[in-house]
Every structure is written in structure tokens, then in C-alpha cells.
Scaffold this active site. Structure first.
Site, short mmCIF file in Angstrom:
data_model
loop_
_atom_site.label_atom_id
_atom_site.label_comp_id
_atom_site.label_asym_id
_atom_site.label_seq_id
_atom_site.Cartn_x
_atom_site.Cartn_y
_atom_site.Cartn_z
CG HIS A 12 -7.52 -6.90 2.41
ND1 HIS A 12 -6.57 -5.93 2.20
CD2 HIS A 12 -7.71 -6.92 3.76
CE1 HIS A 12 -6.23 -5.38 3.34
NE2 HIS A 12 -6.89 -5.96 4.30
CE LYS A 37 -10.38 -1.51 -7.38
NZ LYS A 37 -11.16 -0.30 -7.40
CG HIS A 136 2.27 -1.51 6.86
ND1 HIS A 136 1.99 -1.45 5.51
CD2 HIS A 136 1.14 -2.01 7.45
CE1 HIS A 136 0.75 -1.89 5.30
NE2 HIS A 136 0.22 -2.24 6.44
N GLY A 187 -7.20 4.52 11.26
CA GLY A 187 -7.48 3.98 9.92
C GLY A 187 -8.80 3.22 9.91
CG ASN A 320 -5.93 10.99 3.93
OD1 ASN A 320 -5.73 12.17 3.65
ND2 ASN A 320 -7.10 10.53 4.30
CB ALA A 426 -2.38 4.15 -13.66
NE ARG A 456 -13.06 8.57 -6.96
CZ ARG A 456 -12.70 7.40 -7.46
NH1 ARG A 456 -13.58 6.61 -8.02
NH2 ARG A 456 -11.44 7.03 -7.40
CG ASN A 535 -1.69 8.61 -15.29
OD1 ASN A 535 -2.48 7.67 -15.40
ND2 ASN A 535 -0.45 8.44 -14.89
CB THR A 536 -7.52 8.03 -14.76
OG1 THR A 536 -8.26 7.26 -13.81
CG2 THR A 536 -8.09 7.79 -16.14
FE LIG Z 1 -1.79 -3.17 6.92
#
Ligand SMILES: [Fe+2]
Length: 579
Positions: A12, A37, A136, A187, A320, A426, A456, A535-536
């Protein structure tokens, strides 16, 4: 030194990032080009092609290709930990010992195929594997610009085997302190509960976080799901992070939680309504995530934080924003840098940065995310001419002034300007904007295009001068990776961007990074008194963010939005606006 980073090992969010002599020249996610997506099961072919074309270089000019996934030896703990903890699925357990790098080899083959399609000569190009969590960590530390010794935290679902990373960076070198391994993944647990709450893992975690403030975290005690004791994280795999026969199944689809979790909490949630008891479950999961993360942070990185106060954070868990708010509130934390593409898309940047630094070329601080394609007025006009909806458009002279007027009148505006953002947020390149002091503007955006669950929240961008007043903090907030408590007075001034719990996930923009967007907010400040805009992201629900003018037009005519501005071109659905 030219390094191309390519992610996508975990089926992904494939992406590509290009460093040339320490500068991040281009970066983009595959999903934006292929309009799918998360671009599951794809390789970052279009994204890499864009990066090379943008930089004007050929495959032969690339010194190394960095990939954020590496073989894991039997000498370390990772594969043994996995084998021991998955004893209940003996085939998987044995696989970890006998063929534990099968996934890496499969991925490497796919990357090689992708490189050949791009015109690389496999005999000449060097492919450098970087461990997933190291990638990461590099995407956080190397991009942070911090000069002092820096604590590094990584939390995600899982990479090869590691799920959590603690380390530090000093003089440009990353040192590993401790890792946790699958299935002991905080996670992953959040993802499993995200599935239980009726959302998709890797996509719905934001929604759980958004739902949490509506619930009472003390109503249900989730402490049985995860424990952090004596420096080790243990997930209770009777309930979650499960594989094989332990999975709860519905219509042939397996989930990462078990039937035992359903016995305890009741049926999996369905639909768009945030109701009892699920809002309380969301609140309990969020609280558990925050509590355990902070305990782990303290245990492994507390000393470094007390020494220099610098923390760099990446991995899906770093998105998060509520946890991040709590981290920033700690007295020992002076500054937190969160990689804006904290999830796996950012590992392309991390792996490439890691290889560049390892070969003696330090990388610059990542100041902004405007790293994707841009389009000229001529491109926009040509896209309008080609589009079957036969758009009505006109060029406007002073875009910030004119768009501010449209916004102040209470209209949502689709805003397309400059290079596309890298990462999930964005930030004024591909956005839908609204005036946050106009009552009902969020509802109007939902009615015209977003169809978002009504619980939301929408988020604000603001001038850097407004940030400290509205957020009561001068902590940098360039990427919407933190929430802040909104200062008294401001909640009433911009109610459309304040969450149920009185916080906002904010972007405080410095003009140099996006002058036109900055000027728009400055014009809005003249008209309304607030240098803040709702802003979205510019997309329809379930779609990736818009990339090209044609994508924008398709979205515009597939929605009830009335105004679309692309560079200097205003497209409207009503002829009266064109007079
Ligand atoms: Fe990862």
C-alpha cells in the site's frame, strides 16, 4: 549524489522521492496519478517517472535506488519473537524461521521490474535496502533539521517485523536503542480496533481519533488489550493483532480482531453514525494509545528529551495528532518534528535520505511538502478546452483578492495552486477552502462534495502571525500534524474549524513556502478580521487527492461545488459569475 527512494513494500501507499545533492527535489504518491486511493498492490512507477522528469534526469544519472524494506537475519530477535508469539498458527510461525525474508525477495523482484519499465539498467543500478523502521526514523530525523542530539520515535503497524522504534540521532547518525516486533504493535492494535469500529485499516484511524472526543474513555477499561511492563510492549493476542483461525470473519473477509473481542464488546459497528457504545470504544482506544505511547516514550527516550528536548517522530502512529498534542505539552519537549508523510509514503523520502547521508551527503531540512507536479495557466486552459463539461472560465487578475471575496460571502472554493502536496494533508496546493467565521460553511462543504461523517471536524490554515494568538503556542505547525487547544475568543471567531473538544488541527503558514495561499489568508483577514481559512483536501470522498487540472474538473463536475480556481483561472458553474 542522486538517490531515488521507492516505497510500496507493504502493498500500500507506493511513492517515490528524489534527492539530488541533499535536496529533496521531488516526491509524490502513486495513488495521485493512478487515481486509486492507497494504490494497493501497485509499484511506484508513475511517481518515479514524474520525479525523474521533473528533475530532468535519466535513469543512468541515478547513483542509487533506496528501498525501505530489508532482509532480516536470524541472528537478531525479530523472527524468533514472531515465531514464538504466533505459535497458535504453526505454519506462519515456522515460515518466519525458515523463509522469513520471502516478502523482501518478492518485493525486490517487483521493484526491479518497475525499474526496468522506467528504463534502468539492472546491471548498473545499485539497489540499497534500508530497514523499514530505519527509513521511518530517517524520514523524521534527517528531515527535521535538528542539530542537537535528537530522540527518535517510530510507531506503525509493522515493517519487516518491527512495529516500534526507539533511537536517537547525533551528528547525522541514527542509533537504534530498542525495537518491538509483530504482533506487539500498538499501531496494529489501533488498526484492529479501527476495523472493529467499521472503518478500513490504514485509512480509518483518523476517523476513530475524530470520534473519540464524543465518548467517555473511562466507561470501558481497555487496559487488557495492551501492556507496557519492564520495557516490553505486550499486545493481548486473544483479542487483536491476530492471524489465521483466530480472526473474526464476516462474509469470507478476515479481520485483525478475534471473535473474543466481539463477545466482549458486541458486534462490529456499521454505518456512519457515531453512537453509543462505539464512541466510548473510540475514546478508550485513543486513551490507551496515548497512555502506552507516552509510557514507552518516557522509558526509552526520557533521558534524551530531558537533555535536549528534541524529538523526531514518524510511522503511521505519528499521524495521531492528539498524541502529538500531549507530547508537545510535556515540559521536557522543546520541539517535536513529525514527518508530514509519516505513513509509508514517507519511507521513500526516509530511505533516500538515509542512503544520501550514509554516503556523505547530508540532506536539508524538509520545510514544506510542495513536491509534486505543477501546471501552468496554459495547461489549465487546455484542460478546460478538452473537458466534456465545456467549463465556463475566465482569467482573474488578483487571485487572493477575488477568492477572498468569494469565501467571505460564504462560498466554498476548490483551490488548485502550485505543486501538489506530498503526504496525506492538503496544505494549500490542492484544497477545498471555506471561510471559518461563516456559520454553516462546513455543512455546505459536506453537502456540496465531502459527504463526511458529521462528527468529523474540518481544519484551519492560518497566517504564521495568527498561530500564536489562536493556538496559544509558538511551536511550529507547518504540516497539520498537531492539534492545539484553541485560545479563548477564537473559538467564537472561527467556530467552523474548532473540534468538539475545543482543539484544532492547524497549519500555521510562513509566506515563503506558499506566497499565494498566504496572501489569500491575508486578504481574508482584511475582510473578516481573521487570517484563518477552513482547509480540507481537494477530492471526493474515497478518492485520492487531486493531481492535475483534468482531475480537478472531473471532481468539480461530479460535485455541487460552484467555484474552482486553478492558478489564475476561475471556473464557475453559473454564467452570472462571469460577467
Ligand atoms: Fe511503516
Amino acid at each position: 549524489m542522486t538517490v531515488l527512494g521507492l516505497s510500496g513494500a507493504l502493498t500500500h501507499d507506493p511513492s517515490a522521492a528524489l534527492y539530488i545533492d541533499g535536496r529533496l527535489v521531488a516526491a509524490a504518491e502513486e495513488e495521485r496519478f493512478v487515481r486509486d486511493k492507497h494504490a494497493k498492490n501497485r509499484m511506484p512507477y508513475e511517481a518515479a517517472k514524474f520525479c525523474l522528469q521533473f528533475a530532468g534526469i535519466k535513469p543512468a544519472d541515478v547513483d542509487a535506488v533506496a528501498i525501505p524494506f530489508a532482509p532480516i537475519g536470524l541472528g537478531g530477535k525479530a523472527r524468533w519473537h514472531y515465531a514464538k508469539r504466533y505459535w497458535y498458527a504453526p505454519d506462519r510461525s515456522l515460515d518466519a524461521i525458515l523463509t522469513g525474508n520471502r516478502r523482501f525477495h518478492r518485493y525486490r523482484k517487483r521493484i526491479e521490474w518497475c525499474l526496468v519499465q522506467l528504463g534502468f539498467d539492472l546491471a548498473k543500478i545499485e539497489i540499497v535496502p534500508v530497514e523499514h523502521h530505519l527509513a521511518h526514523a530517517a524520514s523524521a530525523y534527517h528531515c527535521s533539521g535538528f542539530q542537537e542530539k535528537t530522540a527518535i520515535l517510530g510507531i506503525d503497524g509493522k515493517g519487516e517485523y518491527a512495529t516500534t522504534f526507539f533511537g536517537y540521532g547525533e551528528n547525522g547518525v541514527i542509533h537504534k536503542i530498542k525495537e518491538f516486533y509483530d504482533p506487539d504493535s500498538l499501531g496494529g492494535l489501533y488498526g484492529a480496533l479501527t476495523e472493529f469500529l467499521g472503518f478500513e485499516m490504514l485509512d480509518g484511524e483518523y476517523k476513530v481519533m475524530g470520534m473519540a472526543p464524543y465518548g467517555d474513555p473511562h466507561k470501558y477499561d481497555f487496559s487488557r488489550l495492551a501492556k507496557f511492563e519492564n520495557g516490553e510492549l505486550v499486545i493481548n493476542t486473544d483479542y487483536a493483532n491476530v492471524i489465521g483461525l483466530r480472526r473474526y470473519k464476516e462474509q469470507g473477509k478476515g479481520f485483525y480482531f478475534s471473535p473474543k473481542l466481539v463477545q466482549w464488546l458486541g458486534p462490529k459497528r456499521v454505518g456512519d453514525i457515531a453512537d453509543d457504545p462505539y464512541i466510548h470504544y473510540a475514546a478508550s482506544m485513543q486513551k490507551l494509545f496515548e497512555d502506552v505511547s507516552l509510557q514507552m516514550l518516557d522509558y526509552y527516550l526520557g533521558d534524551i528529551l530531558r537533555e535536549t528536548g528534541r524529538l523526531a517522530f514518524a510511522g503511521g502512529g505519528a499521524l495521531n495528532v492528539k498524541l502529538n498534542q500531549k507530547i508537545i505539552a510535556r515540559p521536557e519537549v522543546k520541539e517535536l518534528f513529525v514527518q508530514p508523510a509519516a505513513s509509508d509514503a514517507g519511507t521513500a523520502v526516509g530511505a533516500a535520505a538515509y542512503v544520501s547521508v550514509a554516503r556523505g551527503v547530508p540532506v536539508e531540512k524538509m520545510e514544506h511538502v510542495y513536491l509534486g507536479p505543477s501546471y501552468s495557466n496554459e495547461d489549465v486552459i487546455a484542460a478546460c478546452a478538452r473537458h466534456p463539461a465545456r467549463p465556463q472560465w475566465r482569467r482573474i487578475d488578483d487571485v487572493p483578492v477575488e477568492v477572498a471575496k468569494i469565501l467571505a460571502a460564504g462560498n466554498p472554493v476548490a483551490w488548485f495552486h502550485g505543486r501538489m502536496e506530498f503526504g496525506p494533508r492538503a496544505l494549500g496546493g490542492r484544497s477545498i477552502l471555506g471561510c471559518p467565521s461563516v456559520p454553516g460553511v462546513a455543512d455546505r462543504i459536506n453537502a456540496q462534495i465531502k459527504f463526511r461523517e458529521r462528527w468529523r471536524p474540518f481544519c484551519p490554515s492560518m497566517l504564521d502571525t495568527v498561530g500564536p494568538q489562536m493556538l496559544g503556542s509558538d511551536h511550529p505547525a507547518p504540516f497539520m500534524t498537531f492539534t492545539f487547544e484553541v485560545a479563548p475568543g477564537w473559538k467564537e471567531r472561527v467556530p467552523e474549524v474548532v473540534h468538539e473538544d475545543g482543539t484544532s488541527r492547524a497549519q500555521a503558514l510562513q509566506r515563503e513556502h506558499n506566497p499565494r495561499y498566504y496572501d489569500l489568508m491575508a486578504e481574508l483577514e482584511k475582510l473578516t478580521g481573521n487570517g484563518v481559512v477552513l482547509n480540507t483536501s481537494l477530492n471526493r470522498r474515497g478518492e485520492p487527492m487531486i493531481c492535475s487540472p483534468t482531475d480537478a474538473l472531473n471532481m468539480f463536475y461530479g460535485s455541487d461545488l460552484e467555484y474552482l480556481v486553478m492558478e489564475d483561472v476561475l471556473v464557475t458553474k453559473y454564467l452570472r459569475e462571469l460577467v
